[in-house]
Design an enzyme around this catalytic site. Structure first.
Site, PDB file in Angstrom:
ATOM      1  N   ASP A  85       1.083  -1.334  -0.368  1.00 45.90           N
ATOM      2  CA  ASP A  85       0.596   0.202   0.106  1.00 45.90           C
ATOM      3  C   ASP A  85       1.399   1.509   0.130  1.00 45.90           C
ATOM      4  O   ASP A  85       2.454   0.830   0.027  1.00 45.90           O
ATOM      5  CB  ASP A  85      -0.827   0.173   1.302  1.00 45.90           C
ATOM      6  CG  ASP A  85      -2.401   1.012   0.523  1.00 45.90           C
ATOM      7  OD1 ASP A  85      -2.471   1.776  -0.239  1.00 45.90           O
ATOM      8  OD2 ASP A  85      -3.420   0.839   1.600  1.00 45.90           O
TER       9      ASP A  85
HETATM   10  C1  BGC Z   1      -5.054   3.107   0.018  1.00 44.23           C
HETATM   11  C2  BGC Z   1      -5.838   2.156  -0.584  1.00 44.23           C
HETATM   12  C3  BGC Z   1      -5.299   2.866  -2.387  1.00 44.23           C
HETATM   13  C4  BGC Z   1      -3.929   3.297  -2.823  1.00 44.23           C
HETATM   14  C5  BGC Z   1      -3.371   3.962  -4.003  1.00 44.23           C
HETATM   15  C6  BGC Z   1      -3.733   3.764  -0.070  1.00 44.23           C
HETATM   16  O1  BGC Z   1      -4.238   5.017   0.512  1.00 44.23           O
HETATM   17  O2  BGC Z   1      -4.869   2.384   1.293  1.00 44.23           O
HETATM   18  O3  BGC Z   1      -6.673   1.263  -0.802  1.00 44.23           O
HETATM   19  O4  BGC Z   1      -5.294   1.515  -3.201  1.00 44.23           O
HETATM   20  O5  BGC Z   1      -3.503   4.590  -1.016  1.00 44.23           O
HETATM   21  O6  BGC Z   1      -4.490   5.616  -4.100  1.00 44.23           O
END
Ligand code: BGC
Length: 716
Positions: free
Chosen positions: A270
């Site tokens: 993530d």
């Molecule tokens: C979130 C994810 C997301 C990623 C990219 C993160 O902060 O937890 O769910 O896919 O950002 O935007």
């Protein structure tokens, strides 16, 4: 990895420098004008394996510019024509519940209990997103959650592992299809692996405490569903479990995800999660972060450049092996081959049937909405009724689209007021949506035949990093319902909420109540479809609706304690809390219709089966007659729950294990068949071993998790 790519991948790998390999494991976000040149330079050197097509740590909350297909094609051209080995770049974007056409938030889609519709929705989503350079979306989000205060509950599938796994399969199939290499399909990503929905107190990113027994039985099944359906990528979660950050956990990322669940695809971290290992207090330097994450099983590093900055020296000093780098690179390349990037790297937009996607979205929205209350058949309304439409969401558009919506257009989203006006021959008067001073609203309310209150929570109160301490709508709205009630008119509440909010007071005051969620581009049309009976409500709750936030957590699939007895789901008042009744206000699986269904007796083909025979594929088969005895053709979701009476571990008093949504014309009867096999009757031991144990099972079949209709089977 599919065999036929192995040769191509090996020959590419043989030509790549270490730096270029590390580049494949690097996923920066879309550059801004300021750093575009430097970014293109990285692409030219082969140091960008993938691009996150958004900007910022919480993309779902911040406005993102629209996608320029030309720009992404330019990145691709640079990679293919100018980088050392011409490897195409993989573009990923959070297309969570719609692209141009916005569908209901995922929790709402789950409420449809309609896997075909969910698959169709994600098929449309894939078609629209692929048309704008997207190869890969970061969905489905499969974080089981017991805490409505957590803002991200809206992105998930609620409180049930079985329902989660059914939805996971439908989303993956809808996005990837049979062959994700086709130009209108995109890669799915099961996230956030694992346990993120258990963040303590609903506070986003916080610690979790999850035993292996709970992990295997509650949190993993939805991921298993996605993997079994062919999900090619997984995103790791920010959180730790009992002090072990997932990002650095070989146990969770490799031993459980790959060795036990059989996942063979790509794991992406993530956003910034790799470098966050330092803040989580398990790494002392950026280099530690990179070696820990890669060695644990994170292949692609999202946004923080830890891998690009550190891996080369880590290989040189022996902290990371070449073999580990190669394994991760192979996974990235494999996904690129599967997604067809080596054959058709550029995006060539095609026409698609926008009107049909809008219709699908409307159908999905109508099936997602849950009718909670309908006293004296207040709904559906006469189309000639004079309506006072009051409340802060009467003219709202953006909130209808929900959080995690990057590309839908507010201006293409009809609001409830204009839609209602177009659908009735009566008058529709409305106060300014946010005017709660009420003088004007009161005047409309006293003169109308019926009051429709457009209530709820704003989209900005939901989503990532949007936890609340009380899962409720604002007091000013409760006051509005009280004032409406005082007019003596009948009140229909329409709740536009992302999360499951506490419902007691709202439900007590309204005569009819629709849980309309944040339901996308066609939310207002779908609400009107239900209000006037053009659609008959058929949504069912994928989460418990509580009386009070003080009762969190309360979910249906709990075990029985030794004492007090009969306190399932808060029953037996006084034994749980002496100061309040903690039963659900509306239980899991609940939802009304405009018609009425009468269930017949449960018939079972054989009430006993030997364990051996179950293992060999025999099944318990249940048949039940469902009579539509009301006045409307309608859909009913027939739900089957099991209870393993005595097992080596305590088992939930009810567990959903099968359901079927069926359409029955009024006056007609349908025979519903549900089956249970080896994979439905067992559970995971804390070791992760799946077991089905001989003994008696209660089987409940009916309209929600509290159905009393039951039979018994035995596994011998
Ligand atoms: C979130 C994810 C997301 C990623 C990219 C993160 O902060 O937890 O769910 O896919 O950002 O935007």
């Amino acid at each position: 990895m599919k065999k036929n790519y192995e040769k191509q991948i090996d020959s590419l790998l043989a030509k790549m420098s270490l730096q270029e390999k590390i580049g494949q494991l690097n996923q920066p976000e879309t550059p801004t004008a300021d750093n575009e040149e430097a970014f293109m330079d990285l692409v030219r050197k082969g140091l960008v394996g993938s691009v996150l097509m958004s900007v910022g740590a919480t993309a779902g909350n911040d406005p993102q510019g629209s996608i320029s297909v030309d720009f992404y094609n330019r990145i691709q051209k640079t990679a293919i024509e100018e980088s050392p080995n011409g490897i195409p770049v993989l573009f990923g974007r959070d297309v969570i519940h719609g692209h141009k056409t916005v569908f209901p938030i995922p929790l709402a889609m789950t409420a449809s209990f309609n896997e075909e519709l969910i698959e169709q929705s994600y098929r449309d989503i894939a078609q629209e997103a692929s048309n704008e350079s997207v190869h890969w979306t970061f969905t489905p989000m499969l974080d089981l959650c017991h805490d409505p205060r957590w803002g991200r509950i809206i992105e998930g599938t609620g409180e049930d592992p079985y329902l989660g796994s059914v939805v996971a399969k439908a989303v993956v199939k809808g996005l990837q299809g049979e062959n994700v290499g086709e130009s209108d399909r995109i890669l799915a990503c099961a996230k956030h692996y694992i346990g993120y929905g258990a963040s303590e107190g609903g506070r986003d990113y916080h610690r979790t405490e999850i035993s292996d027994y709970t992990l295997f039985n509650y949190y993993l099944p939805a991921f298993k569903g996605a993997i079994d359906a062919g999900a090619l990528t997984v995103m790791s979660a920010f959180n730790d479990i009992s002090g072990q950050p997932i990002t650095s956990s070989r146990r969770y990322l490799t031993e459980i995800l790959r060795d036990k669940l059989g996942f063979q695809g790509l794991v992406v971290a993530d956003y910034d999660a790799v470098c966050q290992l330092e803040r989580q207090g398990v790494a002392e330097s950026e280099a530690d972060c990179a070696s820990m994450a890669l060695n644990a099983g994170i292949d692609l590093d999202m946004h923080d450049f830890c891998y690009l900055n550190e891996l080369e020296s880590l290989v040189e000093n022996g902290k990371v092996s070449m073999e580990t780098i190669d394994t991760a690179v192979k996974r990235v390349l494999s996904v690129k081959f599967e997604a067809g990037l080596f054959d058709t790297p550029y995006c060539v937009p095609k026409d698609y049937d926008k009107a049909q996607h809008r219709l699908h979205s409307r159908e999905m929205a109508a099936e997602s909405m849950v009718l909670l209350k309908n006293e004296n058949h207040l709904l559906p309304l006469q189309k000639s009724a004079d309506i006072a439409l009051v409340g802060p969401f009467a003219t709202e558009r953006r909130t209808l689209l929900g959080s995690w919506m990057l590309d839908g257009k507010e201006r293409e989203t009809p609001n409830l007021l204009e839609t209602l006006r177009g659908r009735t021959s009566g008058t529709v008067e409305s106060s300014n949506g946010t005017d709660l001073s009420l003088d004007r609203s009161l005047r409309w309310m006293t003169h109308a035949d019926v009051i429709v209150l457009a209530l709820g929570e704003k989209w900005t109160d939901t989503g990532e990093s949007r936890a609340v301490s009380t899962a409720s709508i604002p007091n000013s709205q409760i006051e509005l319902i009280r004032r409406a009630k005082a007019t003596g008119k009948k009140i229909v509440g329409v709740l536009f909420c992302g999360r499951p909010v506490v419902i007691e007071e709202i439900a007590d005051l309204c005569d009819a109540l629709i849980y309309a969620w944040h339901s996308g581009s066609e939310a207002a049309n779908a609400v009107c479809d239900l209000l006037f009976g053009d659609s008959v409500p058929s949504g069912r709750l994928p989460v418990t609706l509580l009386r009070s936030s003080n009762h969190i957590p309360l979910y249906y699939n709990v075990t029985s304690s030794g004492r007090p007895v009969n306190c399932y789901y808060g029953e037996n008042p006084g034994e749980c809390y002496v100061d309040s009744l903690p039963t659900p206000y509306y239980p899991f699986g609940y939802g009304l219709s405009y018609t009425e269904f009468a269930y017949g007796d449960i018939c079972c083909n054989t009430p006993q089966l030997r364990l051996e025979d179950l293992k060999n594929g025999q099944k318990f088969r249940f048949e039940i007659d469902l009579h539509n005895v009301g006045d409307f053709d309608a859909k009913e979701t027939v739900q089957l729950y099991i209870h393993d009476r005595a097992a080596s571990m305590m088992r939930p008093l009810r567990e959903l294990k099968a359901f079927q949504k069926v359409f029955v014309k009024r006056g007609e009867t349908c025979r519903v068949v549900l089956e249970l096999g080896f994979e439905d009757l067992g559970f995971y031991l804390p070791s992760g071993e799946y077991t089905v144990e001989a003994g008696k099972f209660d089987i409940y079949i009916g309209e929600n998790c509290l159905t009393p209709r039951k039979t018994e089977i035995s596994v011998l």
